[in-house]
Design a protein around this motif. Structure first.
Motif, mmCIF file in Angstrom:
data_model
loop_
_atom_site.group_PDB
_atom_site.id
_atom_site.type_symbol
_atom_site.label_atom_id
_atom_site.label_comp_id
_atom_site.label_asym_id
_atom_site.label_seq_id
_atom_site.Cartn_x
_atom_site.Cartn_y
_atom_site.Cartn_z
ATOM 1 N N ILE A 1 0.825 -1.021 -0.068
ATOM 2 C CA ILE A 1 -0.079 -0.064 0.039
ATOM 3 C C ILE A 1 0.751 1.345 0.142
ATOM 4 N N SER A 2 1.980 1.374 0.946
ATOM 5 C CA SER A 2 2.689 2.304 0.962
ATOM 6 C C SER A 2 3.450 2.660 -0.338
ATOM 7 N N GLU B 1 0.932 4.184 -2.734
ATOM 8 C CA GLU B 1 0.702 5.402 -2.554
ATOM 9 C C GLU B 1 1.730 6.329 -3.161
ATOM 10 N N ASN B 2 3.021 5.945 -2.816
ATOM 11 C CA ASN B 2 4.053 6.614 -3.512
ATOM 12 C C ASN B 2 4.413 6.565 -4.810
ATOM 13 N N GLU B 3 3.611 5.727 -5.505
ATOM 14 C CA GLU B 3 3.937 5.334 -7.133
ATOM 15 C C GLU B 3 5.020 4.990 -7.185
ATOM 16 N N ARG C 1 -6.161 0.474 7.766
ATOM 17 C CA ARG C 1 -5.101 1.193 7.082
ATOM 18 C C ARG C 1 -5.632 2.766 7.208
ATOM 19 N N LEU D 1 -5.375 6.253 5.387
ATOM 20 C CA LEU D 1 -4.789 7.172 4.524
ATOM 21 C C LEU D 1 -5.081 8.786 4.621
ATOM 22 N N ARG E 1 -4.452 13.754 0.530
ATOM 23 C CA ARG E 1 -3.464 14.253 -0.315
ATOM 24 C C ARG E 1 -3.580 15.469 -0.981
ATOM 25 N N HIS F 1 -8.699 9.205 -0.785
ATOM 26 C CA HIS F 1 -7.267 9.235 -1.380
ATOM 27 C C HIS F 1 -7.170 8.977 -2.666
ATOM 28 N N ARG G 1 -5.414 7.348 -4.416
ATOM 29 C CA ARG G 1 -5.000 6.192 -5.221
ATOM 30 C C ARG G 1 -5.913 4.779 -4.574
ATOM 31 N N VAL G 2 -7.194 5.467 -3.954
ATOM 32 C CA VAL G 2 -8.074 4.634 -3.105
ATOM 33 C C VAL G 2 -8.439 3.382 -4.273
ATOM 34 N N VAL H 1 -5.534 0.752 -3.995
ATOM 35 C CA VAL H 1 -5.373 0.213 -2.711
ATOM 36 C C VAL H 1 -6.569 -0.705 -2.433
#
Length: 202
Positions: free
Chosen positions: A30-31, A34-36, A119, A121, A124, A131, A133-134, A137
């Motif tokens: 997931i991290s 999130e950070n692509e 988790r 989120l 951003r 989020h 990128r939900v 995720v």
């Protein structure tokens, strides 16, 4: 699977661990999503499609009781022998981009439960209550073979309705004194719910 990415990231190992129910691998992936991180799109394409848990979205205005409702829902689902994944979205500050992850306080009873994965989120800066990128995720949680996924949005207004496009069932939590019958008829948040929950407690 041949993924061209950062050699420090063993995507194949993470994916195998994810499918075996390793929540640490899920949290790590997931991290990375999130950070692509390099290679994340290819990994998402490789996710197995053999699990389709129901996604329940919980939304509503700030302070309506969404987190408290999710806390109770987790307990009810656990009693039914289900494995639950929970995504809680909190707002990011427009000034310093930080966030107070209040859901960690509301749901502290479940963080160490073997059948619950929670988790937090942040938005951003994304509009819509979720989020950015939900969806990705959520796909990771689906691959981890949860029986049900709960997605709690940030406190929303009338037009933040993106949760309806993600969830199979949308729950809108409301408080009393939220307006008259004309307010109820307005387009937006009131149109997307399959279930309305009116919180009469403070």
């Amino acid at each position: 699977m041949n993924i061209h990415s950062d050699p420090a990231i063993d995507w194949q190992f993470l994916l195998q661990s994810l499918q075996q129910g390793d929540t640490r691998a899920l949290a790590r992936m997931i991290s990375l999503v999130e950070n692509e991180a390099p290679g994340y799109l290819q990994v998402l394409e490789e996710l197995p499609g053999n699990s389709s848990p129901r996604i329940i979205g919980i939304t509503g205005p700030p302070g309506a009781g969404k987190s408290s409702l999710v806390d109770l829902m987790i307990g009810h689902l656990i009693e039914g022998g289900r494995k639950i994944g929970v995504l809680c979205v909190d707002p990011s500050s427009p000034f310093h981009s930080g966030a107070l992850l209040g859901d960690r306080i509301r749901m502290s009873e479940w963080y160490t439960h073997p059948c619950v994965f929670i988790r937090s989120l942040t938005t951003r800066g994304s509009l819509g209550g979720l989020h950015p990128r939900v969806i990705e995720v959520s796909d990771l949680l689906k691959a981890a073979s949860f029986d049900c996924i709960l997605v709690e949005t940030v406190g929303v207004g009338q037009s933040e309705v993106e949760i309806a496009g993600l969830a199979d069932t949308t729950v809108v939590v409301l408080v009393l004194e939220a307006g008259d019958e004309i307010q109820i008829m307005k387009a937006g948040l009131m149109e997307i719910a399959e279930i309305f929950v009116v919180n009469k407690s403070d």
